[in-house]
Design an enzyme around this catalytic site. Sequence first.
Site, PDB file in Angstrom:
ATOM      1  N   SER A 125       0.827  -1.205   0.000  1.00 27.44           N
ATOM      2  CA  SER A 125       0.000   0.000   0.000  1.00 27.44           C
ATOM      3  C   SER A 125       0.858   1.250   0.000  1.00 27.44           C
ATOM      4  CB  SER A 125      -0.880  -0.013   1.253  1.00 27.44           C
ATOM      5  OG  SER A 125      -1.465   1.236   1.470  1.00 27.44           O
ATOM      6  N   TYR A 150      -2.425  -0.143  10.540  1.00 27.68           N
ATOM      7  CA  TYR A 150      -2.568  -0.755   9.216  1.00 27.68           C
ATOM      8  C   TYR A 150      -1.339  -0.466   8.355  1.00 27.68           C
ATOM      9  CZ  TYR A 150      -3.731  -1.114   4.290  1.00 27.68           C
ATOM     10  OH  TYR A 150      -3.660  -1.400   2.957  1.00 27.68           O
ATOM     11  N   LYS A 154       1.888  -3.029   6.776  1.00 26.26           N
ATOM     12  CA  LYS A 154       2.380  -3.111   5.397  1.00 26.26           C
ATOM     13  C   LYS A 154       3.890  -2.868   5.355  1.00 26.26           C
ATOM     14  CE  LYS A 154      -1.440  -4.237   3.375  1.00 26.26           C
ATOM     15  NZ  LYS A 154      -1.608  -5.619   2.886  1.00 26.26           N
TER      16      LYS A 154
END
Length: 337
Positions: A125, A150, A154
Amino acid sequence: MKILVTGGLGFIGSHTVVELQNEGFEVIVVDNLSNTTLEVLDRIQNITGKVPAFEKLDLREKDKVQDFFKRHPDISGVIHFAASKAVGESVENPLLYYENNINSLVYILQELQQKPEANFIFSSSCTVYGQAEKMPITEDASIQTAMSPYGNTKQIGEEIITDTAKVTSINAILLRYFNPIGAHPSAEIGELPIGVPQNLVPFITQTGFGLRQELSVYGDDYPTPDGTAVRDYIHVVDLAKAHVIALQRLLNKKNTAKVETFNLGTGTGSSVLEVIHTFEKVSGKKLPYKIVARREGDITSAYANTDKANTVLGWKAQSTLEEAMASAWKWEQKIRS
């Protein structure tokens, strides 16, 4: 060739399964159905004429992952989507994100490192860049401190893959997505979040349909042309096709490093208000919205420099924001009819 797609019944996963099957790959999907339904299998069949193999599996269960790979020794490549992906939820429930996004990755890599060769595509991402210092963002941009758990999963995921590839037979491509939106032109598959949508476009289409009273725009005081946050919105079918191209690059041994990284976006930034107005244009509907406070974990602006993907992969996003929003609206109307 048999390809494992984890999270293959989710939004991006299902579109990628379609493109893989269209290219003649044999696909096996693993999903725990936490944010999707089995009905997606039928929808994939409606598009491609073929049902992918499917196993319901929670990748956090290490013994189940081991058993899966024992039963499927002939997997030629893995595309790993299975992960929790909402920035806001990750801030509220960080341990869920660390368990789901990190443990599942580690368990898959532990199995792949036992193979004489393994090809791995990672769903990463643009959140790994945090608030990048300059736009558009290139793959060489420094990795900033993550703005959310989050985003951190990643970043950590990329580090785990890079460290593992150095000392194993695994070759990997990290695909850093910007903001996937839209739906398949058939309107058979699209984004269908369970519960309240965490992403902008499904909230827009649900509000347009009357399922939501109004849309909340998080902040209008950003240093952007209209004060709302800017993102790079890419049509999910364009994104799915990039995964197939990246996989073929590994299978054909065209990669020039053990781990390669590519941005996947359009190269154009659009503000939240621009997306709203584009929806209004393609749908003919006026969208009720209100400005509310900024959301924790959100950044001001992020859009991609896509030169590397364009030249090295030979891939380029084809669809416009209007086309993506029109497909999302067509999908919303179909599933509610």
